[in-house]
Design a protein around this motif. Structure first.
Motif, PDB file in Angstrom:
ATOM      1  N   VAL A 196      19.550 -94.824   0.521  1.00  0.00           N
ATOM      2  CA  VAL A 196      18.884 -94.356  -0.693  1.00  0.00           C
ATOM      3  C   VAL A 196      18.227 -95.570  -1.342  1.00  0.00           C
ATOM      4  N   ASP A 197      17.131 -95.342  -2.047  1.00  0.00           N
ATOM      5  CA  ASP A 197      16.434 -96.418  -2.742  1.00  0.00           C
ATOM      6  C   ASP A 197      17.411 -97.285  -3.552  1.00  0.00           C
ATOM      7  N   LYS A 198      17.247 -98.584  -3.480  1.00  0.00           N
ATOM      8  CA  LYS A 198      18.156 -99.524  -4.142  1.00  0.00           C
ATOM      9  C   LYS A 198      18.198 -99.315  -5.653  1.00  0.00           C
ATOM     10  N   GLU A 199      17.048 -99.019  -6.256  1.00  0.00           N
ATOM     11  CA  GLU A 199      17.010 -98.814  -7.702  1.00  0.00           C
ATOM     12  C   GLU A 199      17.780 -97.556  -8.108  1.00  0.00           C
ATOM     13  N   ILE A 200      17.725 -96.540  -7.263  1.00  0.00           N
ATOM     14  CA  ILE A 200      18.480 -95.311  -7.532  1.00  0.00           C
ATOM     15  C   ILE A 200      19.975 -95.589  -7.458  1.00  0.00           C
ATOM     16  N   GLN A 201      20.397 -96.333  -6.462  1.00  0.00           N
ATOM     17  CA  GLN A 201      21.813 -96.684  -6.355  1.00  0.00           C
ATOM     18  C   GLN A 201      22.269 -97.482  -7.573  1.00  0.00           C
ATOM     19  N   GLN A 202      21.416 -98.381  -8.034  1.00  0.00           N
ATOM     20  CA  GLN A 202      21.752 -99.183  -9.213  1.00  0.00           C
ATOM     21  C   GLN A 202      21.884 -98.298 -10.453  1.00  0.00           C
ATOM     22  N   SER A 203      21.000 -97.316 -10.587  1.00  0.00           N
ATOM     23  CA  SER A 203      21.060 -96.401 -11.735  1.00  0.00           C
ATOM     24  C   SER A 203      22.362 -95.613 -11.750  1.00  0.00           C
ATOM     25  N   VAL A 204      22.782 -95.147 -10.584  1.00  0.00           N
ATOM     26  CA  VAL A 204      24.024 -94.373 -10.507  1.00  0.00           C
ATOM     27  C   VAL A 204      25.233 -95.270 -10.737  1.00  0.00           C
ATOM     28  N   ARG A 205      25.200 -96.474 -10.204  1.00  0.00           N
ATOM     29  CA  ARG A 205      26.303 -97.413 -10.478  1.00  0.00           C
ATOM     30  C   ARG A 205      26.430 -97.649 -11.983  1.00  0.00           C
ATOM     31  N   GLU A 206      25.291 -97.771 -12.638  1.00  0.00           N
ATOM     32  CA  GLU A 206      25.280 -98.060 -14.072  1.00  0.00           C
ATOM     33  C   GLU A 206      25.961 -96.957 -14.881  1.00  0.00           C
ATOM     34  N   ILE A 207      25.677 -95.684 -14.570  1.00  0.00           N
ATOM     35  CA  ILE A 207      26.248 -94.591 -15.367  1.00  0.00           C
ATOM     36  C   ILE A 207      27.712 -94.335 -15.026  1.00  0.00           C
ATOM     37  N   LEU A 208      28.216 -94.978 -13.971  1.00  0.00           N
ATOM     38  CA  LEU A 208      29.622 -94.831 -13.596  1.00  0.00           C
ATOM     39  C   LEU A 208      30.510 -95.910 -14.222  1.00  0.00           C
TER      40      LEU A 208
END
Length: 278
Positions: A196-208
């Motif tokens: 998955v796109d790296k920025e998308i993974q970062q966004s999901v990590r952030e909200i967790l």
């Protein structure tokens, strides 16, 4: 023919993530009293120390048993939704649908960021409907989340017609995942290794992200499944501490509503006992 069979077997062994992830298990008997102290008779805890490349935990048999993921599926649901453009970002507001909900706090339109904090089911159901069956099926298979099963035919009482529960498959099944598979999936998310796109993974990590202190941060997501008797409770996530990453997954039998908080208390106690949390 024998050569062809051998080639197929070797190819499957090499490419299957579940087999590749067959790490050695180190039983941690010091965790068992933590379950007893909180009145939890049945459950498991798994810790994957990424640096040591070893699984530690309690109740290996249960750790390898697949269960319905409940709201822990909000993690891949968010990844897929962002990947296919079902939402622009984690702050786009989605409608909850206007129907009465078992938890009053869910009766609000909200973003993925806010919804994941209170585990708002209708918001993530709306996300699943926007994703659609084909996209969900394709991307879930790429993510390799448990058994990857999305479809479940629900038989109409009179007509016998099959329908697809695109917004229920992680709550009722057939999707299932084990605690060991949870840590394998989360390890790839924590390290940005998912397809998955790296920025998308970062966004999901952030909200967790749940908590942080000096040189450490805790990420996680709860889940509950009422299709079992007793109900099942999940808590999964990871800890980043002094440059190291520790992935964890816990599931327990929940006898009443007090067990919702016991999941997190038990998980934190296990992390502290294993020296991961201060």
């Amino acid at each position: 023919m024998r050569f062809l069979f051998s080639l197929i077997f070797i190819t499957f062994f090499v490419l299957s993530p579940s087999l590749v992830f067959a790490l050695s298990w180190q039983e941690s008997p010091e965790l068992k009293p933590l379950f007893t102290e909180l009145g939890i008779k049945e459950g498991t805890f798994v810790l994957y120390d990424v640096n040591e490349n070893i699984l530690k935990g309690y109740n290996k048999k249960r750790a390898e048993t697949r269960f319905i993921p409940g709201s822990t599926y909000k993690i891949p649901n968010a990844l897929i939704g962002l990947s296919v453009g079902a939402v622009k970002n984690v702050d786009e507001v989605l409608p909850y649908g206007g129907q009465p909900q078992p938890i009053k706090a869910w009766e609000h339109d909200m973003s993925l960021r806010d919804a994941i904090k209170m585990s708002n089911v209708p918001i993530y159901q709306e996300l699943a409907r926007r994703i659609g069956l084909i996209n969900m099926w394709k991307l879930l298979d790429k993510l390799n989340f448990g058994n990857d099963e999305v479809l479940k035919p629900l038989m109409h009482r009179r007509k016998g017609l099959g329908v697809v529960a695109i917004d229920r498959f992680w709550l009722d099944g057939p999707l299932k995942i084990s605690a060991v598979e949870q840590v394998e999936f989360l390890k790839r998310l924590a390290l940005g290794e998912l397809p998955v796109d790296k920025e998308i993974q970062q966004s999901v990590r952030e909200i967790l992200k749940l908590e942080q202190g000096e040189n450490w941060a805790l990420f996680g997501k709860t889940g509950a499944v009422d299709k079992y008797n007793p109900s099942l409770g999940w808590w999964v996530g990871w800890v980043e501490k002094e440059g190291r990453v520790y992935i964890f997954a816990l599931n327990i039998d929940m006898l009443d509503n007090t067990y919702f908080e016991r999941r997190i208390s038990l998980g934190k106690n296990c992390l502290k006992k294993l020296g991961v949390l201060p």
